[in-house]
Design an enzyme around this catalytic site. Sequence first.
Site, PDB file in Angstrom:
ATOM      1  N   CYS A   1       0.797  -1.224   0.000  1.00 26.03           N
ATOM      2  CA  CYS A   1       0.000   0.000   0.000  1.00 26.03           C
ATOM      3  C   CYS A   1       0.832   1.278   0.000  1.00 26.03           C
ATOM      4  O   CYS A   1       0.310   2.354  -0.268  1.00 26.03           O
ATOM      5  CB  CYS A   1      -0.951  -0.019   1.190  1.00 26.03           C
ATOM      6  SG  CYS A   1      -1.974  -1.516   1.240  1.00 26.03           S
TER       7      CYS A   1
ATOM      8  N   HIS B   1      -3.437   6.529   1.175  1.00 24.53           N
ATOM      9  CA  HIS B   1      -3.834   5.191   0.732  1.00 24.53           C
ATOM     10  C   HIS B   1      -5.299   4.970   1.080  1.00 24.53           C
ATOM     11  O   HIS B   1      -5.713   5.178   2.237  1.00 24.53           O
ATOM     12  CB  HIS B   1      -2.959   4.137   1.398  1.00 24.53           C
ATOM     13  CG  HIS B   1      -3.513   2.755   1.316  1.00 24.53           C
ATOM     14  ND1 HIS B   1      -3.890   2.179   0.118  1.00 24.53           N
ATOM     15  CD2 HIS B   1      -3.788   1.837   2.290  1.00 24.53           C
ATOM     16  CE1 HIS B   1      -4.364   0.966   0.363  1.00 24.53           C
ATOM     17  NE2 HIS B   1      -4.303   0.737   1.661  1.00 24.53           N
TER      18      HIS B   1
ATOM     19  N   ASN C   1     -10.324  -1.313  -1.565  1.00 25.67           N
ATOM     20  CA  ASN C   1      -8.901  -1.107  -1.293  1.00 25.67           C
ATOM     21  C   ASN C   1      -8.109  -1.815  -2.387  1.00 25.67           C
ATOM     22  O   ASN C   1      -8.059  -3.046  -2.432  1.00 25.67           O
ATOM     23  CB  ASN C   1      -8.571  -1.685   0.085  1.00 25.67           C
ATOM     24  CG  ASN C   1      -7.108  -1.538   0.468  1.00 25.67           C
ATOM     25  OD1 ASN C   1      -6.247  -1.361  -0.384  1.00 25.67           O
ATOM     26  ND2 ASN C   1      -6.823  -1.634   1.755  1.00 25.67           N
TER      27      ASN C   1
END
Length: 338
Positions: free
Chosen positions: A116, A265, A295
């Site tokens: 990430c 993120h 995500n």
Amino acid sequence: MSQFAKITAIEYVLPVKTLSNEDLARDFPEWNVDKIFSKTGINNRQIAGVSECASDLAFQACDKLLNAIDLDRSAIDFIILCTQSPDYFLPATACILQDRLGLSTQCGAFDFNQGCSGFIYGLGIAKGLIETGQAKNIVLVTAETYSKYIHPADKSVRTLFGDAAAATLIQAVSGGPFIDRFRYGTDGAGAKNLIVPIGGARNPGSVNTAPALYTDDSGNVRTDANLYMNGSAIFEFSMTRIPELFSSIFDEYFTLDDVDLFAFHQANKFMLDSLRRRIKLPIEKFISEFEHCGNTVSSSIPIALKESMEKGVLTTGKTVVGVGFGVGYSWAGCIIKW
């Protein structure tokens, strides 16, 4: 004349298959649609097909980018791929992409395994290559198919992650710097809290014996060949390390007032809301672009930036602070001038 690295274009692609909250509610009757959305802020995640790999998504994103810009493919002199779901242990997937995209054989290419925080790390690598004169036109690719690591009965991660790829063109220009003030951090003691335990050289597993199923204290089912995430530990790490990282970017010469947008993120709603409140950032400057895709790991920041561009929120001359954090533990931040 000095040359500076600058982001000049971004494109991204999502797989065709959608995993909606309605689909998840059917699989997990104890969670209704409203509960899933309230916890995650996500409505849909796009899931790669059975035979669709990260390189396929990466190729689509790069092809979309290269078809959209006024630059011959022969001018691309470096392709960098961030992925934790490569096609093979070897060769590097970036080498396969170079050939598939029809790029010059004078083009450099490599993979790096990061999660990430990968987009920010990739920007730092690209800046180094360009500003030391090693490259002029770099395609930074972020591509993940985490769904291939997720057990279908593990709602803790299945509700969060979606597959995606993004391609970012970074070019040598004058008048910078345009990406700067990089800050990095690593704490490998947290590696065990977001991990696929078997499948690599350390613990390859057996081709003859399927890994055993187990159920955790929250009722999530998985094997050691699946993605495991200790959500509470990841949250605690994020609440501790990310405010510290964020603060380190600023000083008397660069303050919060100099920032137009914050691109963190895009983990999930709970995490982002908590970080925004902890750091005391204005909601109108805080990008949230994950409801439609979940995500997407290293692609989450470039997707958020592209969506902000499409909506007219991110325009020429604006300054963004980008912050990535997660698996590793790994974290990174920088400023991006558009």
